[in-house]
Design a protein around this motif. Sequence first.
Motif, PDB file in Angstrom:
ATOM      1  N   LEU A 258       0.834  -1.213   0.000  1.00 38.19           N
ATOM      2  CA  LEU A 258       0.000   0.000   0.000  1.00 38.19           C
ATOM      3  C   LEU A 258       0.871   1.267   0.000  1.00 38.19           C
ATOM      4  CD1 LEU A 258      -2.839  -1.034   2.499  1.00 38.19           C
ATOM      5  CD2 LEU A 258      -2.996  -0.793   0.008  1.00 38.19           C
ATOM      6  N   ILE A 259       1.934   1.274   0.834  1.00 38.48           N
ATOM      7  CA  ILE A 259       2.806   2.451   0.881  1.00 38.48           C
ATOM      8  C   ILE A 259       3.483   2.667  -0.471  1.00 38.48           C
ATOM      9  CG2 ILE A 259       4.929   3.370   1.903  1.00 38.48           C
ATOM     10  CD1 ILE A 259       4.139   1.961   4.501  1.00 38.48           C
ATOM     11  N   ASN A 260       4.054   1.613  -1.028  1.00 41.68           N
ATOM     12  CA  ASN A 260       4.785   1.767  -2.282  1.00 41.68           C
ATOM     13  C   ASN A 260       3.838   2.019  -3.459  1.00 41.68           C
ATOM     14  OD1 ASN A 260       7.316   1.419  -1.099  1.00 41.68           O
ATOM     15  ND2 ASN A 260       7.100  -0.795  -1.126  1.00 41.68           N
ATOM     16  N   PHE A 261       2.611   1.478  -3.389  1.00 41.31           N
ATOM     17  CA  PHE A 261       1.620   1.780  -4.421  1.00 41.31           C
ATOM     18  C   PHE A 261       1.282   3.272  -4.396  1.00 41.31           C
ATOM     19  CE2 PHE A 261      -2.823   2.256  -5.770  1.00 41.31           C
ATOM     20  CZ  PHE A 261      -2.753   1.714  -7.041  1.00 41.31           C
ATOM     21  N   GLY A 262       1.134   3.813  -3.170  1.00 45.12           N
ATOM     22  CA  GLY A 262       0.853   5.254  -3.062  1.00 45.12           C
ATOM     23  C   GLY A 262       1.993   6.098  -3.606  1.00 45.12           C
ATOM     24  N   LEU A 263       3.231   5.694  -3.296  1.00 45.74           N
ATOM     25  CA  LEU A 263       4.383   6.443  -3.819  1.00 45.74           C
ATOM     26  C   LEU A 263       4.470   6.317  -5.339  1.00 45.74           C
ATOM     27  CD1 LEU A 263       7.048   5.524  -1.110  1.00 45.74           C
ATOM     28  CD2 LEU A 263       5.915   7.729  -1.436  1.00 45.74           C
ATOM     29  N   GLY A 264       4.160   5.132  -5.857  1.00 47.02           N
ATOM     30  CA  GLY A 264       4.168   4.962  -7.318  1.00 47.02           C
ATOM     31  C   GLY A 264       3.142   5.858  -7.992  1.00 47.02           C
ATOM     32  N   LYS A 265       1.943   5.941  -7.404  1.00 46.09           N
ATOM     33  CA  LYS A 265       0.914   6.817  -7.969  1.00 46.09           C
ATOM     34  C   LYS A 265       1.332   8.288  -7.863  1.00 46.09           C
ATOM     35  CE  LYS A 265      -1.988   3.885  -9.464  1.00 46.09           C
ATOM     36  NZ  LYS A 265      -2.212   3.794 -10.925  1.00 46.09           N
ATOM     37  N   LEU A 266       2.035   8.622  -6.764  1.00 38.75           N
ATOM     38  CA  LEU A 266       2.531   9.993  -6.638  1.00 38.75           C
ATOM     39  C   LEU A 266       3.540  10.304  -7.746  1.00 38.75           C
ATOM     40  CD1 LEU A 266       2.814  12.636  -5.040  1.00 38.75           C
ATOM     41  CD2 LEU A 266       4.568  11.523  -3.638  1.00 38.75           C
ATOM     42  N   ALA A 267       4.412   9.332  -8.055  1.00 41.45           N
ATOM     43  CA  ALA A 267       5.375   9.535  -9.140  1.00 41.45           C
ATOM     44  C   ALA A 267       4.662   9.736 -10.479  1.00 41.45           C
ATOM     45  CB  ALA A 267       6.328   8.345  -9.220  1.00 41.45           C
ATOM     46  N   GLU A 268       3.600   8.937 -10.731  1.00 46.28           N
ATOM     47  CA  GLU A 268       2.848   9.099 -11.978  1.00 46.28           C
ATOM     48  C   GLU A 268       2.180  10.461 -12.034  1.00 46.28           C
ATOM     49  OE1 GLU A 268       0.125   5.902 -12.325  1.00 46.28           O
ATOM     50  OE2 GLU A 268       1.674   4.348 -12.334  1.00 46.28           O
ATOM     51  N   TYR A 269       1.626  10.910 -10.905  1.00 47.43           N
ATOM     52  CA  TYR A 269       0.960  12.219 -10.863  1.00 47.43           C
ATOM     53  C   TYR A 269       1.962  13.340 -11.153  1.00 47.43           C
ATOM     54  CZ  TYR A 269      -1.222  16.349  -8.796  1.00 47.43           C
ATOM     55  OH  TYR A 269      -1.708  17.613  -8.582  1.00 47.43           O
ATOM     56  N   VAL A 270       3.137  13.257 -10.505  1.00 44.76           N
ATOM     57  CA  VAL A 270       4.166  14.283 -10.730  1.00 44.76           C
ATOM     58  C   VAL A 270       4.615  14.271 -12.184  1.00 44.76           C
ATOM     59  CG1 VAL A 270       6.523  14.930 -10.153  1.00 44.76           C
ATOM     60  CG2 VAL A 270       4.933  14.301  -8.344  1.00 44.76           C
ATOM     61  N   GLN A 271       4.751  13.069 -12.761  1.00 42.73           N
ATOM     62  CA  GLN A 271       5.175  12.981 -14.161  1.00 42.73           C
ATOM     63  C   GLN A 271       4.140  13.611 -15.085  1.00 42.73           C
ATOM     64  OE1 GLN A 271       6.129   8.981 -15.308  1.00 42.73           O
ATOM     65  NE2 GLN A 271       7.542   9.658 -16.885  1.00 42.73           N
ATOM     66  N   ARG A 272       2.847  13.365 -14.809  1.00 40.33           N
ATOM     67  CA  ARG A 272       1.799  13.973 -15.646  1.00 40.33           C
ATOM     68  C   ARG A 272       1.810  15.487 -15.505  1.00 40.33           C
ATOM     69  NH1 ARG A 272      -1.463   9.714 -13.747  1.00 40.33           N
ATOM     70  NH2 ARG A 272      -2.432  11.117 -12.256  1.00 40.33           N
ATOM     71  N   ARG A 273       1.969  15.982 -14.259  1.00 42.26           N
ATOM     72  CA  ARG A 273       1.998  17.431 -14.043  1.00 42.26           C
ATOM     73  C   ARG A 273       3.203  18.062 -14.745  1.00 42.26           C
ATOM     74  NH1 ARG A 273      -0.863  19.989  -9.954  1.00 42.26           N
ATOM     75  NH2 ARG A 273       0.236  21.803 -10.797  1.00 42.26           N
ATOM     76  N   SER A 274       4.361  17.366 -14.675  1.00 42.19           N
ATOM     77  CA  SER A 274       5.544  17.902 -15.334  1.00 42.19           C
ATOM     78  C   SER A 274       5.357  17.958 -16.842  1.00 42.19           C
ATOM     79  CB  SER A 274       6.766  17.048 -14.989  1.00 42.19           C
ATOM     80  OG  SER A 274       7.000  17.044 -13.601  1.00 42.19           O
ATOM     81  N   GLY A 275       4.715  16.911 -17.394  1.00 43.21           N
ATOM     82  CA  GLY A 275       4.465  16.887 -18.833  1.00 43.21           C
ATOM     83  C   GLY A 275       3.543  18.009 -19.267  1.00 43.21           C
ATOM     84  N   ARG A 276       2.472  18.247 -18.467  1.00 42.69           N
ATOM     85  CA  ARG A 276       1.549  19.338 -18.811  1.00 42.69           C
ATOM     86  C   ARG A 276       2.239  20.690 -18.685  1.00 42.69           C
ATOM     87  NH1 ARG A 276      -2.696  16.340 -16.130  1.00 42.69           N
ATOM     88  NH2 ARG A 276      -2.404  17.550 -14.243  1.00 42.69           N
ATOM     89  N   ALA A 277       3.115  20.822 -17.666  1.00 44.49           N
ATOM     90  CA  ALA A 277       3.806  22.102 -17.483  1.00 44.49           C
ATOM     91  C   ALA A 277       4.726  22.401 -18.658  1.00 44.49           C
ATOM     92  CB  ALA A 277       4.604  22.067 -16.178  1.00 44.49           C
ATOM     93  N   ARG A 278       5.420  21.351 -19.160  1.00 44.34           N
ATOM     94  CA  ARG A 278       6.310  21.575 -20.305  1.00 44.34           C
ATOM     95  C   ARG A 278       5.520  21.954 -21.544  1.00 44.34           C
ATOM     96  NH1 ARG A 278       9.384  17.289 -18.047  1.00 44.34           N
ATOM     97  NH2 ARG A 278       8.277  15.738 -19.272  1.00 44.34           N
ATOM     98  N   LYS A 279       4.335  21.292 -21.735  1.00 43.10           N
ATOM     99  CA  LYS A 279       3.513  21.629 -22.903  1.00 43.10           C
ATOM    100  C   LYS A 279       2.992  23.051 -22.804  1.00 43.10           C
ATOM    101  CE  LYS A 279       1.997  16.915 -23.867  1.00 43.10           C
ATOM    102  NZ  LYS A 279       0.868  15.973 -23.859  1.00 43.10           N
ATOM    103  N   THR A 280       2.579  23.455 -21.593  1.00 40.95           N
ATOM    104  CA  THR A 280       2.071  24.809 -21.393  1.00 40.95           C
ATOM    105  C   THR A 280       3.153  25.834 -21.648  1.00 40.95           C
ATOM    106  OG1 THR A 280       0.558  23.965 -19.722  1.00 40.95           O
ATOM    107  CG2 THR A 280       0.932  26.333 -19.763  1.00 40.95           C
ATOM    108  N   ALA A 281       4.380  25.530 -21.199  1.00 52.92           N
ATOM    109  CA  ALA A 281       5.482  26.466 -21.409  1.00 52.92           C
ATOM    110  C   ALA A 281       5.877  26.550 -22.872  1.00 52.92           C
ATOM    111  CB  ALA A 281       6.687  26.050 -20.568  1.00 52.92           C
ATOM    112  N   ALA A 282       5.732  25.431 -23.610  1.00 47.83           N
ATOM    113  CA  ALA A 282       6.153  25.406 -25.002  1.00 47.83           C
ATOM    114  C   ALA A 282       5.117  26.005 -25.933  1.00 47.83           C
ATOM    115  CB  ALA A 282       6.448  23.963 -25.442  1.00 47.83           C
ATOM    116  N   ALA A 283       3.845  26.060 -25.495  1.00 47.03           N
ATOM    117  CA  ALA A 283       2.777  26.516 -26.376  1.00 47.03           C
ATOM    118  C   ALA A 283       2.980  27.932 -26.906  1.00 47.03           C
ATOM    119  CB  ALA A 283       1.428  26.407 -25.655  1.00 47.03           C
ATOM    120  N   PRO A 284       3.316  28.949 -26.091  1.00 49.46           N
ATOM    121  CA  PRO A 284       3.500  30.298 -26.642  1.00 49.46           C
ATOM    122  C   PRO A 284       4.611  30.371 -27.677  1.00 49.46           C
ATOM    123  CG  PRO A 284       3.305  30.363 -24.253  1.00 49.46           C
ATOM    124  CD  PRO A 284       3.451  28.943 -24.639  1.00 49.46           C
ATOM    125  N   ILE A 285       5.679  29.577 -27.501  1.00 52.73           N
ATOM    126  CA  ILE A 285       6.786  29.588 -28.459  1.00 52.73           C
ATOM    127  C   ILE A 285       6.313  29.075 -29.800  1.00 52.73           C
ATOM    128  CG2 ILE A 285       9.054  28.637 -28.948  1.00 52.73           C
ATOM    129  CD1 ILE A 285       9.521  28.463 -25.948  1.00 52.73           C
TER     130      ILE A 285
END
Length: 300
Positions: A258-285
Amino acid sequence: MTSVLFDAPGPRARRNTLIGTLIAAVLILGVVALALLQLSGSGQLDGAKWGPLFNPANPYFVAVWSALGVGLGLTLTAAALTLVFSLLIGTLLVVTRLSTTRVFRWLVVGFIELLRGLPVVITIFIAARVLPEIGIALPPLWYLVVGLTAYNCVIIAEILRSGVAAIPRGQTEAAYAVGLSKLQTLRIILLPQAFRIMLPALISQLVVIVKDTSLGFVIFNFSEFVRTARIVIQFFAGSEGVNLTLQMFVAVAIVFILINFGLGKLAEYVQRRSGRARKTAAAPILKVGAGVGEGGTGGL
């Protein structure tokens, strides 16, 4: 146009796949049924054995989970302290490796390769046995933290170095062009991006740290989560004459999962947020580039 990189299976391939799946499912179910029969025959599935762990009405339920909770608290504390110290020392190592002279760089590389080549249980054992011998007496928790940090700091240093290497070299050259030193370039430009890029990998390393805390059994008189479970097993075997080894380690495994599953989901969430942030930053360019292309010389 299709995005499939392989041929779609035909009727015969689909039939063979279905048959193979059914055979595998039957084999797995057979193995599970056989294991359950064996466990039932040996009395391991009796409700009385699972009660202290999974039945709140059992008189031992609260006491057992209170003891396990103390051990789990020590495990999570050791993991959190190890992560903090590993991040600090790992960052220092990667900065030293990337910003100093060739001699110091080779010293750092040798240090990293030495610790990375040691099994983590050996670093914990050395911390628990050698430090008291040289007069450094610490609480048992800190021997585990020192041993885990010695191993994980070099792993985190390598993760951060990979993150720095993934940044386009043009950013480093631009920083030098505006007068920044090598250390300033690392501190202001490269390391913040490396942390953001490698954040999912850093969280995944936290999963490894949590699991490695179970190696604290090599430390005398330290009752982390797994050793606490063994103490509870010994209590029931001695006072009640009941062997709860299987039931206890099933409970321990569920908590770790359960602990490691939660950490794994946290890693996936951070990865999705990072991906969206990069797309948002790249859009104006992209829009600016598209505007120039569409306008052409007429727009200018």
